[in-house]
Design a protein around this motif. Structure first.
Motif, PDB file in Angstrom:
ATOM      1  N   ASN A  95      -0.728  -8.776   4.600  1.00 46.73           N
ATOM      2  CA  ASN A  95      -2.098  -9.003   4.099  1.00 46.73           C
ATOM      3  C   ASN A  95      -2.329  -8.001   3.054  1.00 46.73           C
ATOM      4  N   TRP A  96      -1.975  -6.797   3.311  1.00 41.03           N
ATOM      5  CA  TRP A  96      -1.939  -5.625   2.217  1.00 41.03           C
ATOM      6  C   TRP A  96      -0.981  -5.472   1.101  1.00 41.03           C
ATOM      7  N   GLY A  97       0.317  -5.783   1.800  1.00 43.05           N
ATOM      8  CA  GLY A  97       1.488  -6.040   0.840  1.00 43.05           C
ATOM      9  C   GLY A  97       1.179  -6.921  -0.071  1.00 43.05           C
ATOM     10  N   ALA A  99      -7.825  -5.131   2.859  1.00 46.02           N
ATOM     11  CA  ALA A  99      -7.243  -5.995   1.840  1.00 46.02           C
ATOM     12  C   ALA A  99      -8.156  -7.317   1.658  1.00 46.02           C
ATOM     13  N   ARG A 128      -9.017  -4.290  11.375  1.00 46.98           N
ATOM     14  CA  ARG A 128      -8.434  -5.052  12.258  1.00 46.98           C
ATOM     15  C   ARG A 128      -8.434  -4.451  13.477  1.00 46.98           C
ATOM     16  N   SER A 134      -0.565  -6.768  11.960  1.00 46.19           N
ATOM     17  CA  SER A 134      -0.532  -5.758  12.834  1.00 46.19           C
ATOM     18  C   SER A 134      -1.875  -4.901  12.679  1.00 46.19           C
ATOM     19  N   GLN A 164      -2.277  -1.168  13.439  1.00 45.99           N
ATOM     20  CA  GLN A 164      -1.331   0.119  13.575  1.00 45.99           C
ATOM     21  C   GLN A 164      -1.806   1.152  14.399  1.00 45.99           C
TER      22      GLN A 164
HETATM   23  N1  LIG Z   1      -4.297  -5.040   5.745  1.00 46.60           N
HETATM   24  C1  LIG Z   1      -5.375  -4.160   5.428  1.00 46.60           C
HETATM   25  O1  LIG Z   1      -6.472  -4.152   4.808  1.00 46.60           O
HETATM   26  C2  LIG Z   1      -4.567  -2.794   4.984  1.00 46.60           C
HETATM   27  C3  LIG Z   1      -3.365  -2.308   5.539  1.00 46.60           C
HETATM   28  N2  LIG Z   1      -2.852  -1.190   5.212  1.00 46.60           N
HETATM   29  C4  LIG Z   1      -1.631  -0.790   5.732  1.00 46.60           C
HETATM   30  O2  LIG Z   1      -0.681  -1.292   5.185  1.00 46.60           O
HETATM   31  C5  LIG Z   1       0.552  -1.424   5.879  1.00 46.60           C
HETATM   32  C6  LIG Z   1       0.866  -2.987   5.810  1.00 46.60           C
HETATM   33  O3  LIG Z   1       0.039  -3.792   6.218  1.00 46.60           O
HETATM   34  P1  LIG Z   1      -0.136  -5.132   5.930  1.00 46.60           P
HETATM   35  O4  LIG Z   1       0.442  -5.595   4.783  1.00 46.60           O
HETATM   36  O5  LIG Z   1      -1.559  -5.654   6.235  1.00 46.60           O
HETATM   37  O6  LIG Z   1       0.761  -5.915   6.832  1.00 46.60           O
HETATM   38  P2  LIG Z   1       0.393  -7.149   8.125  1.00 46.60           P
HETATM   39  O7  LIG Z   1      -0.264  -6.405   9.216  1.00 46.60           O
HETATM   40  O8  LIG Z   1      -0.294  -8.294   7.340  1.00 46.60           O
HETATM   41  O9  LIG Z   1       1.768  -7.389   8.545  1.00 46.60           O
HETATM   42  C7  LIG Z   1       2.589  -8.656   8.591  1.00 46.60           C
HETATM   43  C8  LIG Z   1       3.687  -8.422   7.619  1.00 46.60           C
HETATM   44  O10 LIG Z   1       4.566  -7.655   8.617  1.00 46.60           O
HETATM   45  C9  LIG Z   1       5.905  -8.557   8.267  1.00 46.60           C
HETATM   46  N3  LIG Z   1       7.076  -8.466   9.382  1.00 46.60           N
HETATM   47  C10 LIG Z   1       6.832  -8.819  10.510  1.00 46.60           C
HETATM   48  N4  LIG Z   1       7.798  -8.597  11.243  1.00 46.60           N
HETATM   49  C11 LIG Z   1       8.760  -7.953  10.297  1.00 46.60           C
HETATM   50  C12 LIG Z   1       9.972  -7.159  10.406  1.00 46.60           C
HETATM   51  N5  LIG Z   1      10.599  -7.202  11.741  1.00 46.60           N
HETATM   52  N6  LIG Z   1      10.376  -6.414   9.543  1.00 46.60           N
HETATM   53  C13 LIG Z   1       9.740  -6.178   8.544  1.00 46.60           C
HETATM   54  N7  LIG Z   1       8.390  -7.035   7.997  1.00 46.60           N
HETATM   55  C14 LIG Z   1       7.904  -7.671   9.241  1.00 46.60           C
HETATM   56  C15 LIG Z   1       5.534 -10.013   7.894  1.00 46.60           C
HETATM   57  O11 LIG Z   1       6.458 -10.835   7.571  1.00 46.60           O
HETATM   58  C16 LIG Z   1       4.271  -9.596   7.156  1.00 46.60           C
HETATM   59  O12 LIG Z   1       4.497  -9.565   5.757  1.00 46.60           O
HETATM   60  C17 LIG Z   1       0.011  -1.200   7.087  1.00 46.60           C
HETATM   61  O13 LIG Z   1       0.644  -0.006   7.490  1.00 46.60           O
HETATM   62  C18 LIG Z   1      -1.442  -1.015   7.152  1.00 46.60           C
HETATM   63  O14 LIG Z   1      -1.858  -0.445   7.929  1.00 46.60           O
HETATM   64  C19 LIG Z   1      -3.647  -0.138   4.473  1.00 46.60           C
HETATM   65  C20 LIG Z   1      -4.763  -0.872   3.854  1.00 46.60           C
HETATM   66  C21 LIG Z   1      -5.394  -1.882   4.175  1.00 46.60           C
END
Ligand SMILES: NC(=O)C1=CN([C@@H]2O[C@H](COP(=O)(O)OP(=O)(O)OC[C@H]3O[C@@H](n4cnc5c(N)ncnc54)[C@H](O)[C@@H]3O)[C@@H](O)[C@H]2O)C=CC1
Ligand SMILES: O=C(CO)COP(=O)(O)O
Length: 439
Positions: free
Chosen positions: A92-94, A233, A358, A385, A387
């Motif tokens: 989502n953030w990536g 995100a 979330r 996730s 976190q």
């Molecule tokens: N979503 C948001 O609004 C925000 C998130 N963050 C932080 O950014 C970081 C990334 O969050 P998101 O991009 O939202 O991730 P996400 O919560 O959307 O997680 C899903 C991602 O994890 C991957 N994944 C699943 N299993 C995996 C594995 N075994 N190895 C590697 N990747 C795997 C999936 O392919 C997908 O790309 C987190 O630490 C989060 O706290 C920071 C600011 C905002």
């Protein structure tokens, strides 16, 4: 009152609008003059209209008055090949950050190689690979649906291939997957490469509790900063205005301006008209705040799920901020207290996450359904996730090692509720500040 509101609005516009910010000597007219006020408003409107930018090249976002084509920091001369960027992660953030970056690399192609690689942990969506969908339909249909992505953003399922030739690695995966990723990258990242971690969490290992940026530096031998802020995100992806904090310290082998990554380069890489970036040095401060607010958000979710209302949520956030600052001062004395209240990564991120993130959703669902945190995460988040679930355990384990759990009653209460089935109803008792000794 009206005058104050106008002055506030003017100050805001002056800070965000290129025409006004470029004219630092622009004098504010006397508010008593209706005529000049009207003239000012007309001038302001026409200047803003002239600068309202073209629609985003993918065309799916609304125009708004903060759009502009360039920024003051773009006056920068590069004395090397343009920086090549890889985003590691496509959740989502990536995906959102990759979109932000790809917009900027296209805009500042004299500084950055326009093509941005995004490593995808590939999976099947029906019969198709997610990577192929991203590269053909330019949408991440699973983790960021209905958002068009720039065509210069290229999804790549091969981790080592995705980082080939990259000068800047932007880590953006749920933090529990980081150790496995850095293990695969070891020996493949040159020392001149720089990194930014957008992750929220800690690494708990033989070195005790570690910032994720320090972990990347230790494991890969590259300088790593962080990006953290009040950035849900889905809102950033829709280009709803928000702000963030980037923190980076120049490494010992810094090559000099125009040759290496520094605050100017990072501002150009992340700043958008709808995503304002402040670049500072305090990597520890923004990382601690970003990790721990997720634990506080779980407590806010319990409160919300039990229907206790806004007062209770505010009390949790107040106490949570206190514990965040205390944690920073105790274990990362290099972090600055002012970061917690002055930066987007501080109290602003706490507020937004406790309102609509979330973690708060998962905890609210737990309170309403009696399900466990992991069940709630699975049922609600479609592979994303929350976190805070892992972070509260990491924090507990670290505090237990230090025999300091009682110093952090809120963090400890969240851990006990999530992992030991302690009743949410007991939360006030667990965090009650008793000044009077019962004799
Ligand atoms: N979503 C948001 O609004 C925000 C998130 N963050 C932080 O950014 C970081 C990334 O969050 P998101 O991009 O939202 O991730 P996400 O919560 O959307 O997680 C899903 C991602 O994890 C991957 N994944 C699943 N299993 C995996 C594995 N075994 N190895 C590697 N990747 C795997 C999936 O392919 C997908 O790309 C987190 O630490 C989060 O706290 C920071 C600011 C905002
Ligand atoms: O870190 C975030 C906002 O800045 C996102 O928080 P959640 O993971 O709780 O959605």
């Amino acid at each position: 009152m009206l005058a104050l509101r106008r002055l506030t609005r003017y100050t805001f516009l002056k800070r965000t609008h290129p025409v006004l910010s470029a004219h630092r000597a622009y004098k504010f007219f006397p508010l008593s003059s209706t005529c000049s006020r009207r003239t000012f408003q007309i001038q302001l409107r026409s200047k803003m209209t002239a600068h309202i930018n073209h629609k985003s090249h993918n065309g799916n976002q609304d125009d708004h008055p903060f759009k502009r084509s360039d920024s003051a920091v773009s006056i920068m001369h590069l004395k090397r090949e343009p920086f090549k960027i890889t985003v590691i992660g496509s959740g989502n953030w990536g995906t959102t950050i990759a979109k932000v970056i790809a917009e900027n690399t296209e805009l500042h192609s004299h500084i950055f190689n326009p093509e941005v690689r995004m490593w995808v942990f590939d999976e099947k969506i029906g019969d198709e690979n997610l990577t192929d969908i991203i590269n053909t339909r330019h949408q991440n249909v699973k983790y960021l649906p209905n958002i068009d992505l720039p065509h210069n953003l290229v999804a790549d399922p091969d981790l080592l291939h995705s980082i080939k030739g990259a000068d800047i690695l932007v880590f953006n995966i749920p933090h529990q997957f980081l150790p496995n990723i850095v293990k695969q990258l070891q020996g493949h990242v040159a020392p001149h490469v720089r990194a930014i971690s957008c992750l929220k969490g800690f690494e708990l290992g033989s070195k005790g509790v570690q910032l994720l940026s320090s972990y990347v530096t230790d494991e890969l031998g590259v300088q790593c900063g962080a990006l953290s802020g009040a950035n849900l995100a889905p809102e950033v992806a829709k280009e709803h205005w928000s702000e963030t904090t980037v923190a980076y310290q120049l490494p010992k082998d810094y090559q000099g301006e125009g040759k290496d990554v520094d605050h100017k380069v990072l501002k150009l890489l992340f700043h958008r008209p709808y995503f304002h970036v402040n670049v500072i040095d305090d990597v520890a401060g923004i990382s601690i705040a970003g990790a721990l607010k997720n634990v506080v958000a779980l407590a806010c979710g319990f409160v919300e799920g039990m229907g206790w209302g806004n007062n209770a949520s505010a009390a949790i956030q107040r106490l949570g901020l206190g514990e965040i600052i205390k944690f920073g001062r105790m274990f990362f004395p290099e972090s600055k207290v002012e970061t917690y209240y002055q930066e987007s990564a501080g109290v602003a991120d706490l507020i937004t996450t406790c309102s609509g993130g979330r973690n708060v959703k998962v905890a609210t669902y737990m309170a309403k359904t009696g399900k466990s945190a992991l069940e709630a995460e699975k049922e609600l988040l479609n592979g994303q996730s929350a976190q805070g679930i892992i972070t509260c355990r990491e924090v507990h384990e670290w505090l237990q090692t230090c025999e300091l759990t009682q110093e952090y009653p809120l963090f400890e209460a969240v851990y006990q509720i999530v992992y030991n089935n302690v009743r949410m109803e007991d939360l006030p008792e667990m965090i009650e500040e008793l000044d009077i000794e019962d004799k």
